[in-house]
Write an enzyme that holds these catalytic residues in place. Structure first.
Site, mmCIF file in Angstrom:
data_model
loop_
_atom_site.group_PDB
_atom_site.id
_atom_site.type_symbol
_atom_site.label_atom_id
_atom_site.label_comp_id
_atom_site.label_asym_id
_atom_site.label_seq_id
_atom_site.Cartn_x
_atom_site.Cartn_y
_atom_site.Cartn_z
ATOM 1 N N ASP A 82 0.843 -1.192 0.000
ATOM 2 C CA ASP A 82 0.000 0.000 0.000
ATOM 3 C C ASP A 82 0.887 1.254 0.000
ATOM 4 O O ASP A 82 0.630 2.224 -0.711
ATOM 5 C CB ASP A 82 -0.911 -0.013 1.233
ATOM 6 C CG ASP A 82 -1.634 -1.345 1.354
ATOM 7 O OD1 ASP A 82 -2.354 -1.711 0.419
ATOM 8 O OD2 ASP A 82 -1.429 -2.047 2.374
ATOM 9 N N HIS A 142 -4.710 -3.346 6.473
ATOM 10 C CA HIS A 142 -4.482 -3.631 5.051
ATOM 11 C C HIS A 142 -5.816 -4.084 4.456
ATOM 12 O O HIS A 142 -6.089 -5.263 4.302
ATOM 13 C CB HIS A 142 -3.422 -4.718 4.867
ATOM 14 C CG HIS A 142 -3.341 -5.214 3.455
ATOM 15 N ND1 HIS A 142 -2.896 -4.426 2.430
ATOM 16 C CD2 HIS A 142 -3.690 -6.388 2.889
ATOM 17 C CE1 HIS A 142 -2.975 -5.101 1.291
ATOM 18 N NE2 HIS A 142 -3.456 -6.295 1.547
HETATM 19 P P1 NDP Z 1 -1.415 -15.763 -3.540
HETATM 20 O O1 NDP Z 1 -0.024 -16.252 -3.470
HETATM 21 O O2 NDP Z 1 -1.822 -14.919 -4.671
HETATM 22 O O3 NDP Z 1 -1.792 -14.981 -2.203
HETATM 23 C C1 NDP Z 1 -1.482 -15.482 -0.921
HETATM 24 C C2 NDP Z 1 -2.074 -14.604 0.137
HETATM 25 O O4 NDP Z 1 -1.506 -13.325 0.072
HETATM 26 C C3 NDP Z 1 -3.578 -14.423 0.037
HETATM 27 O O5 NDP Z 1 -4.119 -14.575 1.339
HETATM 28 C C4 NDP Z 1 -3.719 -13.018 -0.443
HETATM 29 O O6 NDP Z 1 -4.883 -12.409 0.078
HETATM 30 C C5 NDP Z 1 -2.535 -12.385 0.213
HETATM 31 N N1 NDP Z 1 -2.173 -11.052 -0.257
HETATM 32 C C6 NDP Z 1 -1.786 -10.037 0.545
HETATM 33 N N2 NDP Z 1 -1.561 -8.942 -0.132
HETATM 34 C C7 NDP Z 1 -1.821 -9.226 -1.400
HETATM 35 C C8 NDP Z 1 -1.781 -8.477 -2.565
HETATM 36 N N3 NDP Z 1 -1.481 -7.213 -2.563
HETATM 37 N N4 NDP Z 1 -2.084 -9.082 -3.716
HETATM 38 C C9 NDP Z 1 -2.430 -10.363 -3.731
HETATM 39 N N5 NDP Z 1 -2.499 -11.121 -2.643
HETATM 40 C C10 NDP Z 1 -2.207 -10.569 -1.485
HETATM 41 O O7 NDP Z 1 -2.435 -16.974 -3.419
HETATM 42 P P2 NDP Z 1 -2.417 -18.388 -4.115
HETATM 43 O O8 NDP Z 1 -3.784 -18.912 -3.937
HETATM 44 O O9 NDP Z 1 -1.753 -18.361 -5.446
HETATM 45 O O10 NDP Z 1 -1.432 -19.235 -3.182
HETATM 46 C C11 NDP Z 1 -1.694 -19.504 -1.856
HETATM 47 C C12 NDP Z 1 -0.898 -20.733 -1.503
HETATM 48 O O11 NDP Z 1 -0.949 -20.887 -0.096
HETATM 49 C C13 NDP Z 1 -1.433 -22.024 -2.122
HETATM 50 O O12 NDP Z 1 -0.352 -22.701 -2.721
HETATM 51 C C14 NDP Z 1 -1.948 -22.800 -0.905
HETATM 52 O O13 NDP Z 1 -1.746 -24.182 -1.046
HETATM 53 C C15 NDP Z 1 -1.076 -22.242 0.180
HETATM 54 N N6 NDP Z 1 -1.527 -22.349 1.555
HETATM 55 C C16 NDP Z 1 -0.597 -22.789 2.430
HETATM 56 C C17 NDP Z 1 -0.872 -22.914 3.745
HETATM 57 C C18 NDP Z 1 0.187 -23.407 4.640
HETATM 58 O O14 NDP Z 1 1.356 -23.338 4.275
HETATM 59 N N7 NDP Z 1 -0.134 -23.887 5.800
HETATM 60 C C19 NDP Z 1 -2.200 -22.577 4.282
HETATM 61 C C20 NDP Z 1 -3.105 -22.057 3.298
HETATM 62 C C21 NDP Z 1 -2.766 -21.950 1.969
HETATM 63 P P3 NDP Z 1 -6.203 -12.212 -0.823
HETATM 64 O O15 NDP Z 1 -6.725 -13.593 -1.079
HETATM 65 O O16 NDP Z 1 -7.081 -11.379 0.057
HETATM 66 O O17 NDP Z 1 -5.781 -11.516 -2.063
#
Ligand code: NDP
Length: 328
Positions: free
Chosen positions: A159, A187
């Site tokens: 931001d 955020h």
């Molecule tokens: P992303 O990598 O795109 O995003 C991950 C997180 O970052 C989301 O919660 C997203 O929030 C957040 N975020 C914060 N700021 C921003 C921003 N400016 N722009 C975009 N995202 C932002 O998500 P993916 O779905 O591609 O990947 C998530 C991964 O996490 C998957 O591989 C999943 O398996 C994994 N995962 C792992 C866990 C663990 O290790 N225990 C638990 C849960 C998931 P928002 O959705 O609000 O954009």
């Protein structure tokens, strides 16, 4: 050479993870002379994809990358870690109530906080990126009672960087001419990007721009809703810019802010500026020697006060909600 720094990244197989890991391994997180060992945490279904990313990391032959380990168990992933980037989270899906969202994330960030408490290195620094980032950071922090609370932070640097970019365009200056930008609060769309204390080439930014209508009707909503605009244009959420901001956040925390400047970080409130103690809210902060401090003594006018209060009020409600759910 020095001992490698252990960096744990959760959600490593996600799109932010994909943009983040290569920059960490190339030395941009900690410095060009600091070797790193990556510890990737994923949910079991995504471990294979993380292994693919690890193969590509190998193929880059980064001189500073000491190794990559992949886990689906938080306790193992955080053992001995020095820097933890908590990226994986449960995103809000259509029709999802806030309570369900917080509950799902409680199920992720509570065990991660416990694992950090149990086994992370003494100098652990935590950055939460996964949304709702401020409250996820609070949940993790509350389950890590032996770790100093100030080691848990959430990201508002994207931001902050978005605000720098918008102001630089408006003023026709380079981003490096702008100092003392501030993001206050959550955020989320209620965040408050504040240019009343910012400076452009040493002069007050709000006075230099002198355009209240732009500030209220263009700048603030553009910064606050930028995430949605990127999704609309790209067909996917911002990932490279989020990863870049995560790199900036940790780099600044470890290496310090420049004299005459500050940054924005969501950190645990000590009650400064009327923000309730214990909430993880974005403030102007300076960093030095791996520690952050909230910038004190800024004058807050009525316009800014109302916006800070609105965003902080939202954070207070989120804290009440996670308390009500027994997550903290
Ligand atoms: P992303 O990598 O795109 O995003 C991950 C997180 O970052 C989301 O919660 C997203 O929030 C957040 N975020 C914060 N700021 C921003 C921003 N400016 N722009 C975009 N995202 C932002 O998500 P993916 O779905 O591609 O990947 C998530 C991964 O996490 C998957 O591989 C999943 O398996 C994994 N995962 C792992 C866990 C663990 O290790 N225990 C638990 C849960 C998931 P928002 O959705 O609000 O954009």
């Amino acid at each position: 050479t020095s001992t490698p720094v252990n960096v744990t990244v959760t959600g490593a197989a996600g799109q932010i993870g994909y943009a983040l890991l290569f920059r960490i391994a190339s030395g941009q997180l900690l410095g060009a002379d600091v070797p790193v060992r990556l510890r990737l945490l994923e949910i079991p279904q995504a471990v294979k994809a993380a292994e693919g990313t690890a193969m590509e990391l190998d193929d880059c032959a980064f001189p500073l990358l000491d190794g990559v380990d992949i886990f689906d168990d938080a306790t193992k992933a955080f053992a001995g870690t020095n820097v933890a980037l908590l990226v994986g989270a449960r995103p809000r899906t259509k029709g999802m109530e806030r309570g369900d969202l917080l509950e799902a994330n409680g199920g992720i960030f509570k065990p991660q906080g416990e694992a950090i408490n149990a086994g992370a290195a003494d100098d652990i620094k935590v950055l939460v990126v996964g949304n709702p980032a401020n409250t996820n950071a609070l949940i993790a922090q509350q389950h890590a009672p032996d770790v100093p609370a100030e080691r848990f932070t959430a990201m508002t640097r994207l931001d902050h960087n978005r605000a720098l970019a918008q102001l630089s365009k408006k003023a026709g200056v380079s981003v490096s001419d702008i100092k003392k930008m501030t993001i206050w609060g959550n955020h989320s769309a209620t965040q408050y990007p504040d240019i009343f204390h910012a400076e452009i080439a040493g002069k007050n930014a709000a006075e230099t721009v002198n355009d209240q209508s732009w500030l209220e009707n263009d700048f603030i909503p553009t910064v606050a809703k930028r995430g949605a605009a990127i999704i609309e244009a790209r067909g996917a959420s911002s990932a490279a810019s989020a990863a870049s901001a995560a790199i900036d956040h940790v780099h600044t925390w470890v290496n310090g802010t420049a004299a005459g400047d500050w940054t924005s970080m969501a950190v645990v409130s000590d009650g400064s500026y009327g923000v309730p103690e214990g909430i993880i809210s974005s403030f102007p902060v300076t960093t030095s020697g791996g520690k952050w401090e909230i910038v004190q003594g800024l004058e807050i006018d009525d316009f800014s006060r109302a916006r800070i209060d609105a965003s902080v009020g939202e954070l207070a409600e989120e804290r009440e909600a996670v308390r009500g759910l027994g997550l903290i």
